[in-house]
Design an enzyme around this catalytic site. Structure first.
Site, mmCIF file in Angstrom:
data_model
loop_
_atom_site.group_PDB
_atom_site.id
_atom_site.type_symbol
_atom_site.label_atom_id
_atom_site.label_comp_id
_atom_site.label_asym_id
_atom_site.label_seq_id
_atom_site.Cartn_x
_atom_site.Cartn_y
_atom_site.Cartn_z
ATOM 1 N N HIS A 102 10.124 16.544 -12.013
ATOM 2 C CA HIS A 102 11.176 17.085 -11.534
ATOM 3 C C HIS A 102 10.858 18.020 -10.431
ATOM 4 O O HIS A 102 11.881 18.805 -9.823
ATOM 5 C CB HIS A 102 12.075 17.855 -12.649
ATOM 6 N N ASP A 132 8.747 12.839 -17.227
ATOM 7 C CA ASP A 132 8.725 13.701 -16.440
ATOM 8 C C ASP A 132 7.404 14.256 -15.759
ATOM 9 O O ASP A 132 6.968 15.439 -15.888
ATOM 10 C CB ASP A 132 9.270 14.975 -17.123
ATOM 11 N N GLY A 203 8.845 27.609 -12.148
ATOM 12 C CA GLY A 203 7.603 27.915 -11.397
ATOM 13 C C GLY A 203 6.295 27.311 -12.191
ATOM 14 O O GLY A 203 5.490 27.102 -11.468
ATOM 15 N N SER A 205 6.423 24.731 -14.264
ATOM 16 C CA SER A 205 6.585 23.355 -14.513
ATOM 17 C C SER A 205 5.416 22.628 -13.834
ATOM 18 O O SER A 205 5.228 23.019 -12.489
ATOM 19 C CB SER A 205 7.743 22.682 -13.819
#
Length: 259
Positions: A102, A132, A203, A205
């Site tokens: 993402h 993801d 941030g 991720s």
């Protein structure tokens, strides 16, 4: 907006305590720091392939948090994809970067900044929206490429360290423990996740979740967000590294990052 992950058959009280889960999204309104929060865009992912990961030697004894950061920090990168901010970790000697899908989803312009300050454009090499996770292929590399050591099992109660760029505060480190395993986000959006309590925020991720030996055991993808304000509530989630590398899960062969 997503709701809190929960295991099948969990008690109602556990649901209320967990609140809603939210992946770290990019884009949206400006924040106090450098970063902007992310947002979900629909769409699928592609497939790619590249070098086989070659983990560097790892110590057999547990390290302090400072030692883990010193060891793995050079492998962590800052990712800017359009208005999105995220984190990645160098996974192979050719500089392939592992991150969250993402963070780079539908982005036309992706830039990575390495620990030594080197900046380079990057393209998505492979992606798996179902898990993801994604990989990036940078157009340029620093003089010295330091891939992280991948692999390692997660155990409930074991210490963990997260390195990332929460709210634009680059190369932030936090520590905690594995709080649970095999967690599932409601509606089955993401499953088999590692739950941990090391502080992470938008941030973070795509950043690495590390064990006490400095091994990457997961890729950070989500937090519980009971207040709906994208603030850390003490519950975060990571995709296990085995699943991120396509070594686990029930998807067809080749649908995960092939790095």
């Amino acid at each position: 907006m997503e709701r809190v992950p929960q295991e099948a058959g969990a008690a109602t009280a556990q649901k209320a305590a967990a609140g809603r889960a939210r992946r770290f999204l990019a884009g949206g309104g400006a924040l106090v720091v450098v970063a902007v929060l992310a947002y979900w865009l629909g769409g699928g992912g592609g497939k790619g392939e590249g070098a086989v990961p070659r983990p560097s030697p790892t110590p057999s004894a547990a390290l302090t948090v400072a030692e883990v950061f010193k060891r793995v920090g050079p492998s962590v990168v800052v990712i800017r994809a359009g208005r999105s901010l995220g984190t990645g970790v160098i996974a192979t000697e050719d500089g392939t970067i592992l991150t969250a899908h993402h963070v780079v989803e539908d982005a036309e312009d992706v830039t990575v900044t390495f620990a030594d300050g080197t900046r380079a454009k990057a393209v998505v090499g492979s992606s798996n929206p179902r898990l993801d996770v994604a990989t990036l292929k940078p157009a340029g590399l620093p003089e010295i490429v330091v891939p992280a050591a991948l692999g390692g099992a997660a155990a409930v109660g074991a210490p963990v360290v997260a390195i990332g760029n929460p709210l634009g505060l680059t190369y932030s480190v936090s520590s905690g423990v594995v709080a649970g395993l095999n967690r599932t986000i409601e509606k089955g959006d993401l499953s088999g996740l590692i739950q941990f309590d090391a502080s992470v925020n938008p941030g973070s991720s795509g950043g690495p979740l590390l064990d006490a030996r400095g091994l990457v055991i997961g890729i950070v993808v989500s937090i519980a967000d009971p207040g709906g304000d994208e603030a850390f509530a003490g519950i975060a989630f990571a995709v296990p590294i085995g699943a991120a590398l396509g070594n686990e899960g029930d998807g067809p062969p080749g649908d995960g990052p092939q790095i």
